[in-house]
Write a protein that holds these residues in place. Structure first.
Motif, PDB file in Angstrom:
ATOM      1  N   GLU A 169       8.141   3.949  -4.647  1.00  0.00           N
ATOM      2  CA  GLU A 169       8.202   4.308  -6.066  1.00  0.00           C
ATOM      3  C   GLU A 169       8.575   5.773  -6.259  1.00  0.00           C
ATOM      4  O   GLU A 169       9.355   6.108  -7.156  1.00  0.00           O
ATOM      5  CB  GLU A 169       6.865   3.994  -6.738  1.00  0.00           C
ATOM      6  CG  GLU A 169       6.583   2.506  -6.838  1.00  0.00           C
ATOM      7  CD  GLU A 169       5.252   2.207  -7.493  1.00  0.00           C
ATOM      8  OE1 GLU A 169       4.566   3.172  -7.925  1.00  0.00           O
ATOM      9  OE2 GLU A 169       4.873   1.020  -7.564  1.00  0.00           O
ATOM     10  N   LYS A 170       8.038   6.636  -5.439  1.00  0.00           N
ATOM     11  CA  LYS A 170       8.345   8.067  -5.552  1.00  0.00           C
ATOM     12  C   LYS A 170       9.813   8.335  -5.216  1.00  0.00           C
ATOM     13  O   LYS A 170      10.505   9.071  -5.932  1.00  0.00           O
ATOM     14  CB  LYS A 170       7.436   8.878  -4.627  1.00  0.00           C
ATOM     15  CG  LYS A 170       7.692  10.383  -4.698  1.00  0.00           C
ATOM     16  CD  LYS A 170       6.698  11.155  -3.871  1.00  0.00           C
ATOM     17  CE  LYS A 170       7.004  12.655  -3.900  1.00  0.00           C
ATOM     18  NZ  LYS A 170       6.996  13.209  -5.269  1.00  0.00           N
ATOM     19  N   ASP A 221       0.803  -1.223   0.000  1.00  0.00           N
ATOM     20  CA  ASP A 221       0.000   0.000   0.000  1.00  0.00           C
ATOM     21  C   ASP A 221       0.838   1.277   0.000  1.00  0.00           C
ATOM     22  O   ASP A 221       1.573   1.537  -0.931  1.00  0.00           O
ATOM     23  CB  ASP A 221      -0.957  -0.032   1.201  1.00  0.00           C
ATOM     24  CG  ASP A 221      -1.858  -1.248   1.167  1.00  0.00           C
ATOM     25  OD1 ASP A 221      -2.200  -1.693   0.047  1.00  0.00           O
ATOM     26  OD2 ASP A 221      -2.199  -1.773   2.231  1.00  0.00           O
ATOM     27  N   ALA A 222       0.727   2.077   1.067  1.00  0.00           N
ATOM     28  CA  ALA A 222       1.370   3.390   1.115  1.00  0.00           C
ATOM     29  C   ALA A 222       2.883   3.290   1.025  1.00  0.00           C
ATOM     30  O   ALA A 222       3.541   4.172   0.459  1.00  0.00           O
ATOM     31  CB  ALA A 222       0.965   4.125   2.387  1.00  0.00           C
TER      32      ALA A 222
END
Length: 255
Positions: free
Chosen positions: A225-226, A218-219
């Motif tokens: 990825e960022k 999830d988060a």
């Protein structure tokens, strides 16, 4: 960087490693077919050709791919990671050289070897080159992205990659000695050498078992990825800025 410096006395023995051949070719269309004219079979021959044709500038460029997957995700795959291009300029025109890597199918090769071809894909009037960030701004951005991803690696207990991030941070903050790798042997200023060395050390994007071969829930995955995208972007910009920073000084090819 300028290509009017003297050549090193040692030739480029690319066949000794994983590269079987390296050709520089002019690509052109003839009666609907793409033809190729080989102008050099190693780097030194290519540089001699550039000097003979009046080219005085060689620059590196990076262009993002149009792949549905982010470039940092595909950096460890054949043809992935975006496109690295070389431009040469002689004052009258600019040539853009695009690489193509093909795995040799020679059954006599004991190890897998690559056949590399740099094709001149564009010739155009000299114009404003693609935007390039400054050494100072690249250092600032890389320091920020490295700090964030280093904290993430500690938070998620990823010890395999922490030495890369920590070493790169030390290089950016003058706490570590610059290693004399191939890229930074060019006549760069000290700030560019340090930036290039840090970017090289921070490169963790490969295939299986590398940084981009991980998944989270999830988060955490969104954050991963960022952070990864930011780091990849900053590494690429740093390598380009450092490589092209030699400006009007003479340089020589050192291997």
């Amino acid at each position: 960087m300028l290509c009017n410096g003297q050549e090193n006395s040692h030739d480029v023995h690319i066949e000794a490693g994983f590269i079987k051949s390296l050709d520089f070719v002019h690509l052109y269309e003839d009666k609907g077919a793409i033809e190729r004219d080989v102008i050099a079979s190693n780097t030194h021959e290519w540089l001699r050709h550039l000097r003979k044709t009046g080219h005085t500038e060689v620059l590196a460029h990076y262009f993002p791919s149009n792949s549905p997957l982010a470039d940092w995700m595909t950096a460890g795959l054949i043809g992935g990671g975006g496109q690295w291009v070389i431009s040469t300029n002689n004052g009258r025109w600019s040539d853009y050289w695009q690489p193509k890597w093909t795995l040799s199918d020679d059954p006599h090769d004991e190890i897998s070897k690559w056949q590399v071809e740099y094709g001149r894909v564009i010739r155009c009037n000299p114009g404003k080159p693609p935007h390039q960030a400054s050494i100072k701004s690249c250092r600032r951005s890389l320091l920020q992205s490295l700090s964030a991803i280093y904290e993430f690696s500690k938070e998620k207990n990823l010890p395999d990659f922490q030495p890369n991030f920590h070493s790169a941070l030390d290089l950016l903050t003058d706490k570590n000695t610059i290693q004399n790798h191939i890229l930074i042997k060019y006549p760069m200023r000290s700030n560019a050498r340090r930036l290039a060395s840090a970017a090289e050390r921070a490169w963790v994007f490969g295939a299986q078992d590398w940084w981009n071969d991980q998944y989270f829930d999830d988060a955490d995955q969104t954050r991963f990825e960022k952070l990864s995208s930011n780091l990849y972007h900053d590494i690429v910009n740093s390598l380009i800025a450092a490589t092209n920073s030699t400006g009007s000084r003479w340089w020589q090819v050192i291997f």
